[in-house]
Design an enzyme around this catalytic site. Structure first.
Site, short mmCIF file in Angstrom:
data_model
loop_
_atom_site.label_atom_id
_atom_site.label_comp_id
_atom_site.label_asym_id
_atom_site.label_seq_id
_atom_site.Cartn_x
_atom_site.Cartn_y
_atom_site.Cartn_z
N THR A 153 -5.57 1.51 -4.23
CA THR A 153 -5.65 0.49 -5.26
C THR A 153 -7.02 -0.18 -5.22
O THR A 153 -7.47 -0.60 -4.16
CB THR A 153 -4.57 -0.58 -5.01
N GLN A 177 -1.24 8.73 -8.99
CA GLN A 177 -0.11 8.25 -8.20
C GLN A 177 0.70 7.27 -9.05
O GLN A 177 0.20 6.21 -9.43
CB GLN A 177 -0.56 7.54 -6.91
N HIS A 182 4.88 7.34 -5.86
CA HIS A 182 4.72 6.44 -4.71
C HIS A 182 6.11 6.02 -4.21
O HIS A 182 6.73 5.12 -4.76
CB HIS A 182 3.90 5.22 -5.12
N GLY A 183 6.54 6.70 -3.15
CA GLY A 183 7.86 6.39 -2.59
C GLY A 183 7.74 5.76 -1.21
O GLY A 183 8.67 5.83 -0.41
N ALA A 184 6.58 5.13 -0.93
CA ALA A 184 6.29 4.66 0.44
C ALA A 184 6.04 3.15 0.51
O ALA A 184 6.13 2.44 -0.49
CB ALA A 184 5.05 5.41 0.96
N HIS A 185 5.79 2.67 1.72
CA HIS A 185 5.17 1.37 2.02
C HIS A 185 5.97 0.15 1.54
O HIS A 185 5.41 -0.92 1.36
CB HIS A 185 3.74 1.29 1.43
N TYR A 230 7.54 -0.31 -1.43
CA TYR A 230 7.58 -0.56 -2.88
C TYR A 230 8.90 -0.02 -3.45
O TYR A 230 9.77 0.42 -2.70
CB TYR A 230 6.36 0.07 -3.55
N PRO A 237 -4.51 7.79 -2.13
CA PRO A 237 -4.43 6.81 -3.20
C PRO A 237 -4.86 5.43 -2.70
O PRO A 237 -4.36 4.97 -1.68
CB PRO A 237 -2.94 6.82 -3.57
C1 LIG Z 1 -7.99 -0.58 -0.34
C2 LIG Z 1 -6.76 0.25 -0.11
C3 LIG Z 1 -5.82 0.40 -1.13
C4 LIG Z 1 -4.67 1.19 -0.94
N1 LIG Z 1 -3.81 1.41 -1.99
C5 LIG Z 1 -2.79 2.30 -1.88
C6 LIG Z 1 -2.03 2.72 -3.03
O1 LIG Z 1 -2.27 2.30 -4.18
N2 LIG Z 1 -1.05 3.62 -2.82
C7 LIG Z 1 -0.75 4.12 -1.59
O2 LIG Z 1 0.17 4.94 -1.46
N3 LIG Z 1 -1.49 3.76 -0.49
C8 LIG Z 1 -2.50 2.90 -0.63
N4 LIG Z 1 -3.32 2.62 0.47
C9 LIG Z 1 -3.09 3.34 1.73
C10 LIG Z 1 -4.00 4.60 1.78
O3 LIG Z 1 -3.60 5.55 0.83
C11 LIG Z 1 -3.96 5.27 3.17
O4 LIG Z 1 -2.66 5.70 3.44
C12 LIG Z 1 -4.44 4.33 4.26
O5 LIG Z 1 -5.66 3.70 3.90
C13 LIG Z 1 -4.66 5.08 5.57
O6 LIG Z 1 -5.68 6.02 5.43
P1 LIG Z 1 -7.16 5.73 6.09
O7 LIG Z 1 -6.87 5.32 7.49
O8 LIG Z 1 -7.86 7.04 5.96
O9 LIG Z 1 -7.77 4.63 5.30
C14 LIG Z 1 -4.44 1.81 0.31
C15 LIG Z 1 -5.38 1.64 1.33
C16 LIG Z 1 -6.53 0.89 1.14
C17 LIG Z 1 -7.53 0.78 2.26
#
Ligand SMILES: Cc1cc2nc3c(=O)[nH]c(=O)nc-3n(C[C@H](O)[C@H](O)[C@H](O)COP(=O)(O)O)c2cc1C
Length: 366
Positions: A27, A102, A169-172, A174, A25
């Protein structure tokens, strides 16, 4: 680069995926006033054409005034908004893809826009945006109940529109994660005080309501992380026992697949074993799991958002772990944001065509 394990099919509860690759996912903020545009639909369609096994959408807001903090993030409630998502899923299906939205509530994470004031204020467990940073009151029992309703309704819409699964979305750091974390959850009622089972109750109640809304056979994924955007070093579970308490509260409540977010997938979760978070989650619960974090790229995503470039990297360690079934699925973020053909290039061994990730890609819907 042989990537055979990544290209085994995966079947679970009616989800039939042609390979193990999940679009993470991400954004994108390309949906004015919360309505996904035709360009957004085409962006997801290109990932379906590019043979991504399961596409997880960018986080999309549930029906609470403060669920989002940016007016260009798509919403998952309301007539226009849902009609736009119908166009997205139709495009994805036409190209042979499988997709889950998501469902997201940002909780106490403030907007960058100083004029952003959600009606009724920001929802949060205890009025804390991070440990010690009080900005207001925590949610009442009524607003907690309303947030649970909002997630369940969004899940019902996802199923009705034809999405093959939903992800919560239960992570990060939020809203759902703000309840998990004792740094932002100081509640003394059933949604807090009793340690991790209590702090997992909000998520569990959402999962139960979602399950009721979608029925027994519809796949529910929940994304979770130890790390928070407010503090990368925080851990909800310090040992396998406490992780088991946390995660079984979620699987008992109806979660089918655990999407275990790390910034670097190869980092071991606990001393004495090289298993990562998704590896432990699978071992402790028996549920299928998704790993994520710097797959196919040299640098991690938070630094990348700050402008650090990442170059293509070997998939050998990922393959090694996938071959021993440490986890079931692999989410790929930036590599797929940058390049809709990433899966095809990996499948066909076209390594020299793999792209670096540059921050400028975030400003474009390739
Ligand atoms: C531009 C951008 C937007 C993101 N938005 C979300 C989001 O809306 N929800 C979420 O759970 N993680 C979000 N993430 C985290 C990604 O889902 C992912 O966990 C993270 O980029 C690590 O994966 P990668 O190393 O392959 O990029 C975002 C990451 C990026 C780069």
């Amino acid at each position: 680069m042989a990537a055979d394990a990544l290209f085994r099919p995966f079947a679970f509860k009616g989800l039939n995926l042609k390979n193990r690759i999940v679009m993470a996912p991400m954004t994108r903020s390309f949906s004015p006033d919360g309505v996904a545009t035709e360009e957004v639909a085409q962006y997801y369609r290109r990932r379906a054409e590019g043979e991504v096994g399961l596409i997880v959408s960018e986080g999309t807001g549930v029906d609470r005034p403060g669920s989002l903090n940016d007016r260009n993030i798509p919403r998952f409630h309301g007539e226009k908004e849902l009609a736009a998502w119908k166009r997205v899923i139709d495009q994805v299906h036409e190209a042979g893809g499988v997709m889950a939205p998501q469902l997201w509530h940002v909780g106490a994470v403030r907007s960058r826009d100083p004029e952003w004031n959600p009606e009724g204020g920001y929802d949060s467990p205890s009025g804390l945006s991070s440990p010690g940073k009080k900005f207001g009151e925590g949610m009442s029992e009524e607003t907690v109940a309303d947030a649970i309703r909002a997630f369940a309704e969004a899940a019902a819409h996802a199923k009705a529109l034809g999405f093959e699964a939903v992800e919560l979305h239960g992570a990060h750091g939020y809203l759902i994660d703000q309840f998990f974390w004792d740094g932002t959850n100081e509640r003394e009622d059933a949604y807090g005080s009793k340690g991790l089972p209590g702090r997992a109750r909000f998520a569990a109640d959402i999962l139960k309501a979602v399950r009721k809304a979608v029925g027994p056979d519809y796949p529910i994924i929940i994304r979770i992380s130890q790390w928070k955007q407010q503090d990368f070093n925080v851990r909800l579970a310090h040992d396998p026992k406490s992780m088991e308490t946390w995660l079984t509260a979620l699987t008992d409540a109806g979660a089918d697949i655990l999407h275990c977010s790390q910034r670097r997938f190869w980092e071991p979760e606990f001393e004495g074993s090289d298993l990562n978070f998704a590896g432990w989650a699978k071992k402790l619960t028996g549920a299928p799991t998704i790993t994520v974090g710097s797959v196919g790229l040299s640098g991690e995503f938070v630094a990348a958002m700050g402008g650090e470039g990442s170059q293509p990297a070997s998939l050998d360690e990922l393959e090694r772990r996938l071959e021993r079934d440490e986890f079931d699925l692999v989410a790929v973020g930036r590599a797929l944001l940058q390049d809709p053909e990433w899966v095809l290039k990996v499948r066909d061994g076209r390594t020299d065509e793999l792209k670096s990730f540059e921050r400028s890609a975030m400003g474009v819907l390739y």
